[in-house]
Each structure stands twice: as C-alpha cells, then as structure tokens.
Design a protein around this motif. Structure first.
Motif, mmCIF file in Angstrom:
data_model
loop_
_atom_site.group_PDB
_atom_site.id
_atom_site.type_symbol
_atom_site.label_atom_id
_atom_site.label_comp_id
_atom_site.label_asym_id
_atom_site.label_seq_id
_atom_site.Cartn_x
_atom_site.Cartn_y
_atom_site.Cartn_z
ATOM 1 N N PRO A 127 0.826 -1.209 0.000
ATOM 2 C CA PRO A 127 0.000 0.000 0.000
ATOM 3 C C PRO A 127 0.860 1.259 0.000
ATOM 4 C CG PRO A 127 -0.751 -1.557 1.639
ATOM 5 C CD PRO A 127 0.571 -2.046 1.148
ATOM 6 N N ARG A 128 0.305 2.317 -0.573
ATOM 7 C CA ARG A 128 1.015 3.594 -0.626
ATOM 8 C C ARG A 128 0.165 4.657 0.070
ATOM 9 N NH1 ARG A 128 5.663 2.983 -3.894
ATOM 10 N NH2 ARG A 128 6.100 4.969 -2.907
ATOM 11 N N PRO A 129 0.008 4.551 1.406
ATOM 12 C CA PRO A 129 -0.862 5.497 2.107
ATOM 13 C C PRO A 129 -0.237 6.877 2.312
ATOM 14 C CG PRO A 129 0.121 3.996 3.675
ATOM 15 C CD PRO A 129 0.547 3.540 2.304
ATOM 16 N N ASN A 130 1.069 6.969 2.213
ATOM 17 C CA ASN A 130 1.763 8.233 2.481
ATOM 18 C C ASN A 130 2.528 8.696 1.250
ATOM 19 O OD1 ASN A 130 0.994 7.676 5.144
ATOM 20 N ND2 ASN A 130 2.921 6.653 5.562
ATOM 21 N N ARG A 131 2.776 9.976 1.217
ATOM 22 C CA ARG A 131 3.651 10.507 0.166
ATOM 23 C C ARG A 131 5.090 10.324 0.595
ATOM 24 N NH1 ARG A 131 1.270 14.224 -3.534
ATOM 25 N NH2 ARG A 131 -0.889 14.611 -2.988
ATOM 26 N N ILE A 132 5.953 10.105 -0.364
ATOM 27 C CA ILE A 132 7.376 10.031 -0.064
ATOM 28 C C ILE A 132 7.887 11.457 0.098
ATOM 29 C CG2 ILE A 132 9.626 9.352 -0.941
ATOM 30 C CD1 ILE A 132 8.258 7.039 -2.365
ATOM 31 N N ALA A 133 8.618 11.681 1.175
ATOM 32 C CA ALA A 133 9.107 13.030 1.472
ATOM 33 C C ALA A 133 10.616 13.122 1.249
ATOM 34 C CB ALA A 133 8.754 13.391 2.915
ATOM 35 N N GLY A 134 11.158 14.277 1.556
ATOM 36 C CA GLY A 134 12.569 14.556 1.321
ATOM 37 C C GLY A 134 13.515 13.589 2.005
ATOM 38 N N PHE A 135 13.207 13.219 3.255
ATOM 39 C CA PHE A 135 14.089 12.297 3.970
ATOM 40 C C PHE A 135 14.232 10.983 3.219
ATOM 41 C CE2 PHE A 135 14.865 8.844 6.951
ATOM 42 C CZ PHE A 135 16.014 9.291 7.593
ATOM 43 N N GLU A 136 13.085 10.392 2.819
ATOM 44 C CA GLU A 136 13.113 9.123 2.101
ATOM 45 C C GLU A 136 13.847 9.251 0.773
ATOM 46 O OE1 GLU A 136 10.403 10.479 3.463
ATOM 47 O OE2 GLU A 136 9.164 8.957 4.426
ATOM 48 N N ILE A 137 13.599 10.337 0.080
ATOM 49 C CA ILE A 137 14.236 10.546 -1.225
ATOM 50 C C ILE A 137 15.742 10.687 -1.081
ATOM 51 C CG2 ILE A 137 14.442 12.159 -3.162
ATOM 52 C CD1 ILE A 137 11.390 12.702 -2.751
ATOM 53 N N MET A 138 16.179 11.500 -0.114
ATOM 54 C CA MET A 138 17.610 11.805 0.023
ATOM 55 C C MET A 138 18.416 10.690 0.690
ATOM 56 S SD MET A 138 17.840 14.500 -1.644
ATOM 57 C CE MET A 138 19.571 14.781 -1.365
ATOM 58 N N THR A 139 17.775 9.891 1.545
ATOM 59 C CA THR A 139 18.530 8.861 2.268
ATOM 60 C C THR A 139 18.286 7.456 1.738
ATOM 61 O OG1 THR A 139 16.772 8.559 3.895
ATOM 62 C CG2 THR A 139 18.493 10.204 4.409
ATOM 63 N N ASP A 140 17.279 7.288 0.888
ATOM 64 C CA ASP A 140 16.880 5.978 0.390
ATOM 65 C C ASP A 140 16.478 5.053 1.553
ATOM 66 O OD1 ASP A 140 16.226 4.358 -1.725
ATOM 67 O OD2 ASP A 140 18.195 3.398 -1.818
ATOM 68 N N VAL A 141 15.920 5.660 2.599
ATOM 69 C CA VAL A 141 15.431 4.935 3.769
ATOM 70 C C VAL A 141 13.921 5.118 3.822
ATOM 71 C CG1 VAL A 141 15.437 4.834 6.293
ATOM 72 C CG2 VAL A 141 17.576 5.249 5.060
#
Length: 181
Positions: A127-141
């Motif tokens: 499921p994709r209930p949340n938007r991916i934010a800067g932290f996830e994009i920049m850290t790949d976490v």
C-alpha cells in the motif's frame, strides 16, 4: 543496473547464508514468522500471508509458499491460484476497510531460472498510504509508521468481519478458470 546489482547482492547473501547454515534463508525466516505468529495474517497448508518485519511500507503484506511443492509459481494448481487470489481479495478488502481508497502496488518476485530450486516466489501487496518526502528521497530509507505486528492483527480482525469470497468474485465477468494441460 541498480536493480540488477541489488538482486545480485541479495543472491550472494542468500547463497552465503545457505553455505554457513546448510539451510535456506527464506525458509528460516518463514519458519520463525510462523513460530512467532505475531505478524501472520493467514496461514494454510500451502501458503503464508505475512506482514514482514522489515516492511517497506505501512500495511505491506507478503504472500509466500510454505512447501517446496508450491515454490514454483508457474507450477501452482488452479486450486492454489484460487487460494492466492482469495487471500489477495480478502487482503485488499481489509485494506480498504482499514484505509479507504489507498492505492497499492502488487509485485510478484520470482527467482532467476538457475536459482528457482533455492528461492521461492513472493507476492507483495504494498500500500502507498503516504507521500514520499525529502528524507526518504535523500537517504533511500523508508519510514514505516505502522508496526507489522499491529498491521497483521488489524488485518486479521478486519478479515473476520468480511463475508467469504467466491470464485465468481475472484474471476471477472467474461473470464473463467481452466485447468492447465
């Protein structure tokens, strides 16, 4: 290139584990999940439906074969495919009851042909209930805000309140299940 590199490193890890432990990493993981029970959503003779410990997304569900006889996706019987489809329908209905109109990705992971005896297939509902934010994009976490144990319990509770599925609900109008020859 990136995904091939990840697949290659994952295969090396699985091979090394088998070398050191004389056992399949996948089977050891699944046996531990079944023994602990807290992340199991559904369990049958052939399949386990699990909210994985290291889920990438909140509410993620993994459908896995339990036996070597069901380890090859292409060799599943019609009855086994209907069981997977039923579990998938129940999971998607439960997800909709828990979080209405949540979009999701469905991925089928199958091993390379030369490794199919050692590594079974896995079907993931992510499921994709949340938007991916800067932290996830920049850290790949990935940040998962729902404990898999809680997700599994909520899925189990939700599934109990749903009406049973029929083959007609699984197979869209105009299609029919046929035995492979």
């Amino acid at each position: 290139e990136i995904s091939l590199g990840l697949v290659g490193s994952e295969m090396c890890i699985r091979d090394r584990y088998r070398e050191l432990n004389q056992a399949s990493l996948f089977q050891c993981w699944l046996d531990a999940e079944i023994e602990q029970q807290s992340r199991i959503v559904r369990l049958s003779y052939d399949f386990a439906v699990v909210c994985p410990f290291a889920s990438r997304f909140p509410w993620q569900i993994r459908f896995c074969p339990r036996r070597k006889e069901t380890a090859f996706f292409n060799d599943l019987s019609t009855e086994q495919l209907i069981e997977i489809a039923t579990n998938l329908l129940i999971a998607s209905r439960s997800l909709d009851a828990i979080r209405q109109s949540t979009s999701f990705n469905l991925t089928l992971t199958i091993p390379p042909a030369d490794r199919s005896a050692a590594i079974p297939w896995m079907l993931d509902l992510m499921p994709r209930p949340n938007r991916i934010a800067g932290f996830e994009i920049m850290t790949d976490v990935d940040i998962n805000t729902v404990l898999p144990e809680s997700a599994a319990r909520i899925y189990r509770d939700s599934a109990e309140s749903l009406s049973p599925c029929t083959v007609a609900e699984i197979c869209p109008a105009g299609y029919e299940w046929r035995q492979q020859r």
